[in-house]
Design an enzyme around this catalytic site. Structure first.
Site, PDB file in Angstrom:
ATOM      1  N   HIS A  77      -9.329  22.172  33.172  1.00 45.85           N
ATOM      2  CA  HIS A  77      -8.647  22.636  34.379  1.00 45.85           C
ATOM      3  C   HIS A  77      -9.585  23.558  35.159  1.00 45.85           C
ATOM      4  O   HIS A  77     -10.625  23.980  34.659  1.00 45.85           O
ATOM      5  CB  HIS A  77      -7.342  23.374  34.016  1.00 45.85           C
ATOM      6  CG  HIS A  77      -7.561  24.576  33.161  1.00 45.85           C
ATOM      7  ND1 HIS A  77      -7.343  24.584  31.802  1.00 45.85           N
ATOM      8  CD2 HIS A  77      -8.013  25.804  33.478  1.00 45.85           C
ATOM      9  CE1 HIS A  77      -7.651  25.777  31.326  1.00 45.85           C
ATOM     10  NE2 HIS A  77      -8.055  26.534  32.308  1.00 45.85           N
TER      11      HIS A  77
HETATM   12  C1  T46 Z   1      -8.808  29.172  30.853  1.00 46.33           C
HETATM   13  C2  T46 Z   1      -9.399  28.851  29.530  1.00 46.33           C
HETATM   14  C3  T46 Z   1     -10.751  29.467  29.320  1.00 46.33           C
HETATM   15  C4  T46 Z   1       0.278  31.641  27.915  1.00 46.33           C
HETATM   16  O1  T46 Z   1       1.482  31.651  27.659  1.00 46.33           O
HETATM   17  N1  T46 Z   1      -0.308  32.741  28.436  1.00 46.33           N
HETATM   18  C5  T46 Z   1      -1.630  32.801  28.736  1.00 46.33           C
HETATM   19  O2  T46 Z   1      -2.118  33.845  29.206  1.00 46.33           O
HETATM   20  C6  T46 Z   1      -2.429  31.634  28.485  1.00 46.33           C
HETATM   21  C7  T46 Z   1      -3.912  31.645  28.818  1.00 46.33           C
HETATM   22  C8  T46 Z   1      -1.829  30.532  27.958  1.00 46.33           C
HETATM   23  N2  T46 Z   1      -0.490  30.542  27.669  1.00 46.33           N
HETATM   24  C9  T46 Z   1       0.116  29.364  27.038  1.00 46.33           C
HETATM   25  C10 T46 Z   1       0.150  28.134  27.922  1.00 46.33           C
HETATM   26  C11 T46 Z   1       0.032  27.011  26.938  1.00 46.33           C
HETATM   27  O3  T46 Z   1       1.290  26.665  26.444  1.00 46.33           O
HETATM   28  O4  T46 Z   1      -0.681  29.017  25.905  1.00 46.33           O
HETATM   29  C12 T46 Z   1      -0.773  27.607  25.797  1.00 46.33           C
HETATM   30  C13 T46 Z   1      -2.233  27.159  25.758  1.00 46.33           C
HETATM   31  O5  T46 Z   1      -2.811  27.366  27.058  1.00 46.33           O
HETATM   32  P1  T46 Z   1      -3.857  26.359  27.704  1.00 46.33           P
HETATM   33  O6  T46 Z   1      -3.568  24.984  27.248  1.00 46.33           O
HETATM   34  O7  T46 Z   1      -3.893  26.602  29.169  1.00 46.33           O
HETATM   35  O8  T46 Z   1      -5.210  26.874  27.022  1.00 46.33           O
HETATM   36  P2  T46 Z   1      -6.707  26.407  27.318  1.00 46.33           P
HETATM   37  O9  T46 Z   1      -7.486  26.796  26.131  1.00 46.33           O
HETATM   38  O10 T46 Z   1      -6.779  24.997  27.753  1.00 46.33           O
HETATM   39  O11 T46 Z   1      -7.174  27.303  28.585  1.00 46.33           O
HETATM   40  C14 T46 Z   1      -7.204  28.721  28.504  1.00 46.33           C
HETATM   41  C15 T46 Z   1      -6.563  29.340  29.742  1.00 46.33           C
HETATM   42  O12 T46 Z   1      -5.248  28.797  29.906  1.00 46.33           O
HETATM   43  C16 T46 Z   1      -7.339  29.090  31.008  1.00 46.33           C
HETATM   44  O13 T46 Z   1      -6.900  29.947  32.031  1.00 46.33           O
HETATM   45  O14 T46 Z   1      -9.524  29.349  31.825  1.00 46.33           O
HETATM   46  O15 T46 Z   1      -8.562  29.172  28.423  1.00 46.33           O
END
Ligand code: T46
Length: 168
Positions: A77
């Protein structure tokens, strides 16, 4: 000795005052690698991260990921407005960065190395070591509406933005 910022996009200095980029390389992405100042003595090393000092934005959120399974890639993303600093405080991982024109891979493999990402940069995190703990400092609270999770949509966003910058 104050910290330094190293190659990729913008490199500069960080320490007691606001971070000032010292060198811009011929890349289009606003990516900066920071070498944070280490406070070391016979007990070990301590690193302090402070908003608007060695972190170039006000920190509203910190999150971290660990126990990442072998072969996993995360991310996929970009953000519309979020600024972040990524630090692999234990172990190592790689970050693929893509601004729609250029791709770069950054290895985060020491706890004093920070990767600054501005908005409109597609990111994928991969090659996590077993002991990797990837910590992220973010300029805003979690907001799903700030994410661009479709690569096609991301390309449209950046092309539109570049068109506007060029007055088209
Ligand atoms: C990014 C990269 C480097 C939350 O509830 N709160 C939060 O602050 C975050 C970051 C995530 N979440 C929840 C949302 C999803 O259900 O945690 C779950 C995993 O998040 P996501 O799939 O977005 O994680 P990554 O590793 O793909 O990405 C993350 C960050 O979301 C993003 O901003 O830049 O790490």
């Amino acid at each position: 000795m104050i910290g330094k910022i190293h190659p990729i996009g913008l490199y500069g200095c960080c320490g007691s005052g606001p971070i000032q980029p010292i060198r811009r390389m011929e890349v289009k992405m606003d990516i900066r690698i920071y070498d944070f100042e280490e406070h070391g003595d016979e007990r070990g090393i301590l690193i302090s991260l402070e908003q608007m000092k060695n972190i170039p934005f006000e920190i509203q959120r910190c999150y971290y990921m660990y126990n990442t399974q072998p072969g996993v890639r995360r991310g996929f993303h970009a953000h519309k407005s979020l600024e972040q600093i990524l630090v692999c405080v234990s172990g190592s991982c790689k970050i693929l960065l893509d601004d729609g024109e250029t791709k770069e891979t950054v290895v985060l493999d020491r706890p004093n190395k920070g990767l600054y990402l501005s908005h409109y940069i597609w990111r994928e995190m991969f090659d996590f070591s077993d002991d990797a703990v990837l910590m992220v400092l973010a300029s805003k609270l979690y907001d799903e509406s700030d994410y661009i999770r479709s690569y096609d949509e991301f390309l449209q966003f950046v092309q539109q933005q570049r068109g506007e910058e060029n007055g088209q």
